[in-house]
Design a protein around this motif. Structure first.
Motif, PDB file in Angstrom:
ATOM      1  N   LEU A  45       0.820  -1.176   0.072  1.00 15.17           N
ATOM      2  CA  LEU A  45      -0.018  -0.094   0.149  1.00 15.17           C
ATOM      3  C   LEU A  45       0.938   1.256   0.036  1.00 15.17           C
ATOM      4  CD1 LEU A  45      -2.783  -0.907   2.212  1.00 15.17           C
ATOM      5  CD2 LEU A  45      -2.991   0.090  -0.019  1.00 15.17           C
ATOM      6  N   GLN A  63       1.315   4.364  -2.738  1.00 18.87           N
ATOM      7  CA  GLN A  63       0.883   5.414  -1.960  1.00 18.87           C
ATOM      8  C   GLN A  63      -0.671   5.405  -1.869  1.00 18.87           C
ATOM      9  OE1 GLN A  63       2.400   8.602  -4.714  1.00 18.87           O
ATOM     10  NE2 GLN A  63       3.915   7.232  -4.911  1.00 18.87           N
ATOM     11  N   LEU A  64      -1.016   4.422  -1.195  1.00 20.31           N
ATOM     12  CA  LEU A  64      -2.552   4.400  -0.882  1.00 20.31           C
ATOM     13  C   LEU A  64      -2.737   3.882   0.923  1.00 20.31           C
ATOM     14  CD1 LEU A  64      -4.302   2.469  -3.632  1.00 20.31           C
ATOM     15  CD2 LEU A  64      -4.408   4.878  -3.015  1.00 20.31           C
ATOM     16  N   PHE A 116      -5.820   3.294   3.104  1.00 17.87           N
ATOM     17  CA  PHE A 116      -7.067   2.966   2.194  1.00 17.87           C
ATOM     18  C   PHE A 116      -7.504   1.634   2.416  1.00 17.87           C
ATOM     19  CE2 PHE A 116      -6.102   6.877   0.329  1.00 17.87           C
ATOM     20  CZ  PHE A 116      -7.262   7.442  -0.415  1.00 17.87           C
ATOM     21  N   MET A 121     -13.543   3.941  -4.608  1.00 19.44           N
ATOM     22  CA  MET A 121     -12.440   4.590  -5.323  1.00 19.44           C
ATOM     23  C   MET A 121     -12.536   5.118  -6.603  1.00 19.44           C
ATOM     24  SD  MET A 121      -9.722   1.969  -3.446  1.00 19.44           S
ATOM     25  CE  MET A 121      -8.487   2.984  -2.889  1.00 19.44           C
ATOM     26  N   GLN A 151      -7.109   5.569  -8.382  1.00 20.49           N
ATOM     27  CA  GLN A 151      -6.886   4.409  -7.081  1.00 20.49           C
ATOM     28  C   GLN A 151      -7.122   3.065  -7.437  1.00 20.49           C
ATOM     29  OE1 GLN A 151      -9.502   6.613  -4.709  1.00 20.49           O
ATOM     30  NE2 GLN A 151      -7.838   8.044  -3.821  1.00 20.49           N
ATOM     31  N   ARG A 206      -4.115   1.450  -8.867  1.00 24.40           N
ATOM     32  CA  ARG A 206      -3.039   1.266  -7.933  1.00 24.40           C
ATOM     33  C   ARG A 206      -3.226  -0.042  -7.134  1.00 24.40           C
ATOM     34  NH1 ARG A 206      -0.741   6.915  -6.500  1.00 24.40           N
ATOM     35  NH2 ARG A 206      -1.383   8.035  -8.395  1.00 24.40           N
TER      36      ARG A 206
END
Ligand SMILES: Nc1ncnc2c1ncn2[C@@H]1O[C@H](COP(=O)(O)OP(=O)(O)O)[C@@H](O)[C@H]1O
Ligand SMILES: [Mg+2]
Lengths: 267, 372
Positions: free
Chosen positions: B122, B126-127, B130, B138, B142, B145
């Motif tokens: 994650l 860069q989540l 979440f 989302m 996103q 990703r």
């Protein structure tokens, strides 16, 4: 804003029409609920509040017996319908085969054929097969008319599937069986649940088809139908009231589950 | 020279769908840690090739090796590759954490290890924070990703990406392109990337395989392919090319002339063409020049039809007498002749590419006709 502008205030005529419609729809139901609390057995005058009807109801062993038969029947035929229906739908979705369109179309026939005809058909079939009429024949008959509804419900969900989702599961190391249990069936759950609820309600109040194949296994609707042919007693009102409550509860549950899943799945 | 390790090897891979030959004998070596892109127009067989490597389709003929192991008969779950699908294909009933953990759970890793890996993944995309979100909550970027993290967390030998950015808008696509490239460089995982977007391929790839109608037409670096396209298709597909069709006249063993319908080129150093052969001469717009006086060896006369202003450059459209258009790139500072002016076109002969007309095409046509 827009909405307010477009909506005209209700005229007197419309209001009265709406009231009449609702009265027509709900008065009988309300009457039943009121009369279930009647102190005397009469469907003309209300002679004071009492729960005697409910007490008599719970002492009526034959009626309660038939009620349990019906519950058992609904549960068993729903479980069978859901398992068969789920597997059949997944199979029909996944594999290509000859006459797929025809087989899909045939599914709707039990839904549109009059119940009377289905009942007679079962009577003839079971007689030919020399089967003893009873719980088993009831289950077979109920599964037959519940199954199409279950399949139709599950299929509505599966049609919107991106086949890549199941591939993604396999790509991530799930075998076919693990993909089925971890991805396919959970994704079908809302359809399975609404199919099951419809199946339960259909089975619970089926009178016509059951009456051809029940043999010695008395079901609740058949019993009640027999009871009301004579004088309608307070316990029948009580029973009907309970059934109204039960049906509304199932319906509300179905709505709730549907909403819950829609929110979770964003569909 | 250091030997590079081959991670994926396709040997004479052929795929039929019914009687339709979709992949026509592909040979391809993909090296460990490489970013290789399959680039070609829609319908040329890119997805099918990728799906054969992932195990969703079985090759009709030929072999596929992953890290020297023949993949024949192996189901997708027994192959150490992971796929990022075009429409994400996230599990809608699971939250982000469970989506990413899916492969690790299947591998039966201990819980604590799964947790650590998922949280790392994650962070990588860069989540952070979440974990509890459902895919439906989302945005497209996103979701993509998550799909990338879900695949990479398994540390596959090769990551297969099928037009993973196709559903995103332009700005996000550009951003994700550079993020993906950096991720690949950092992790050193072999990427096999499929796209029909030539710009995407040119900016991201170590090597590009140009596919056309089930074949690989050219394999090489972006620069290779841009500067030395091997066929008219490649010259046309990658960047912009002015392509002139003409016939060869051999002057001597080392030089030829090319005759066009309107014009001629003389004194071209080339030895691999035969007399009367039909060829294509391909020149990039930035290499075409013009003069208002005749040019030696170049007998190509046209008139300036129009100018198109494109920000930092101006495109001049010149028209040959047969109404074929030639595009030239000009600087805005230049004093440009008025439209309608007669001009002579020329270029540095080194910058033009001479191409055989493709005999394979004819062969394909016959083959398809016979099969159908
Ligand atoms: N499952 C399939 N059955 C039949 N034809 C298919 C199937 N999958 C792809 N094709 C055909 O194969 C060709 C190549 O498809 P594909 O590999 O998806 O191309 P690309 O990804 O380059 O757009 C297309 O003509 C497509 O219609
Ligand atoms: Mg594709």
């Amino acid at each position: 804003m827009n909405r307010k502008k477009n909506q005209k205030p209700l005229g007197m005529l419309s209001i009265s029409l709406a009231c009449l419609t609702y009265l027509f729809l709900y008065l009988p139901i309300i009457m039943i609920i009121i009369y279930s609390f009647n102190a005397k057995e009469s469907n003309l005058v209300f002679e004071g509040f009492s729960i005697q009807g409910y007490l008599t109801l719970f002492q009526n062993a034959v009626l309660l017996d038939s009620f349990w038969n019906t519950v058992k029947l609904a549960v068993v035929s729903t479980v069978i319908s859901v398992v068969l229906g789920t597997l059949a739908t997944i199979g029909m979705h996944r594999y290509r085969f000859k006459f797929k369109g025809l087989i899909n179309g045939l599914l709707y026939i039990p839904i549109v054929i009059p119940e009377l005809v289905i009942g007679i058909a079962f009577l003839v079939t079971f007689a030919l097969a020399q089967m003893q009429m009873g719980f088993v024949t009831l289950v077979i008959a109920h599964v037959t008319f519940c199954l199409p509804f279950v399949i139709v419900n599950i299929r509505a969900r599966i049609a919107g599937f991106d086949p890549a989702i199941e591939e993604a599961a396999m790509d991530l190391g799930a075998t076919k069986r693990r993909t089925l249990t971890r991805v396919t069936i959970p994704m079908l759950t809302p359809g399975i649940i609404s199919g099951a609820l419809i199946s339960i309600t259909l089975s619970l109040d089926d009178l016509v088809i059951s009456s051809f194949v029940y043999g010695r296994t008395m079901t609740f609707p058949i019993k009640v139908y027999g009871m009301v042919r004579g004088k309608i007693t307070t316990d029948v009102y009580a029973l009907s009231t309970l059934m109204i409550v039960g049906t509304i509860a199932i319906y509300a549950m179905a709505q709730f589950i549907q909403k819950h899943f829609e929110k979770a799945h964003g569909q | 020279m250091e030997e590079k390790k081959v991670m994926i090897q396709l040997k004479n891979v052929v795929k039929f769908f019914g009687r339709h030959k979709v992949v026509k004998s592909i040979n391809l070596d993909i090296y460990e840690g490489e970013f290789l892109t399959l680039l070609g127009p829609s319908g040329c067989g890119k997805t099918t090739t990728l799906r054969m490597i992932a195990g969703f389709e079985e090759a009709t003929e030929g072999e596929i090796y992953l890290d020297d192991v023949n993949m024949e008969g192996k189901p997708p779950y027994a192959r150490d590759v992971n796929t990022v699908f075009q429409n994400y294909a996230l599990f809608p009933h699971m939250n982000v954490y469970d989506n990413i953990a899916f492969g690790l759970v299947e591998k039966k890793l201990p819980r604590a290890e799964i947790r650590e890996k998922v949280l790392n993944a994650l962070e990588m995309v860069q989540l952070e924070g979440f974990e509890k979100r459902k895919p439906s909550q989302m945005s497209g970027g996103q979701k993509q990703r998550v799909a990338i993290a879900r695949a990479l967390v398994n540390n596959p030998k090769v990551l297969l990406l099928d037009e993973p950015l196709g559903a995103l808008d332009l700005k996000l696509r550009k951003q994700m392109q550079s993020e993906l490239k950096h991720l690949q460089q950092k992790l050193g995982i072999t990427f096999l990337y499929v796209t029909h977007d030539q710009e995407e391929a040119l900016t991201m790839s170590d090597r590009i395989a140009i596919m056309n109608q089930g074949r690989i037409e050219q394999l090489g670096t972006a620069q290779d392919i841009y500067e030395h396209p091997v066929s008219k298709f490649v010259a046309d597909f990658i960047g912009e090319s002015n392509i002139l069709e003409g016939y060869v006249t051999k002057t001597d063993d080392a030089t030829i002339s090319v005759r066009f319908e309107f014009g001629q080129l003389d004194g071209i150093a080339a030895s691999e063409f035969v007399d009367e052969e039909m060829i294509y001469v391909s020149v990039r717009p930035e290499h075409v020049k013009y003069s208002q006086k005749p040019v030696k060896d170049f007998h190509l006369q046209g008139i300036i039809k129009e100018y198109i202003y494109a920000g930092s450059s101006i495109r001049m459209i010149a028209e040959l007498p047969n109404s074929q258009e030639i595009i030239l790139l000009c600087h805005p500072q230049d004093t440009l002749p008025a439209t309608g002016t007669d001009i002579y076109l020329y270029w540095n002969p080194d910058k033009a590419v001479l191409l055989h007309t493709n005999e394979d095409k004819l062969y394909d046509l016959i083959e398809d006709a016979v099969l159908k």
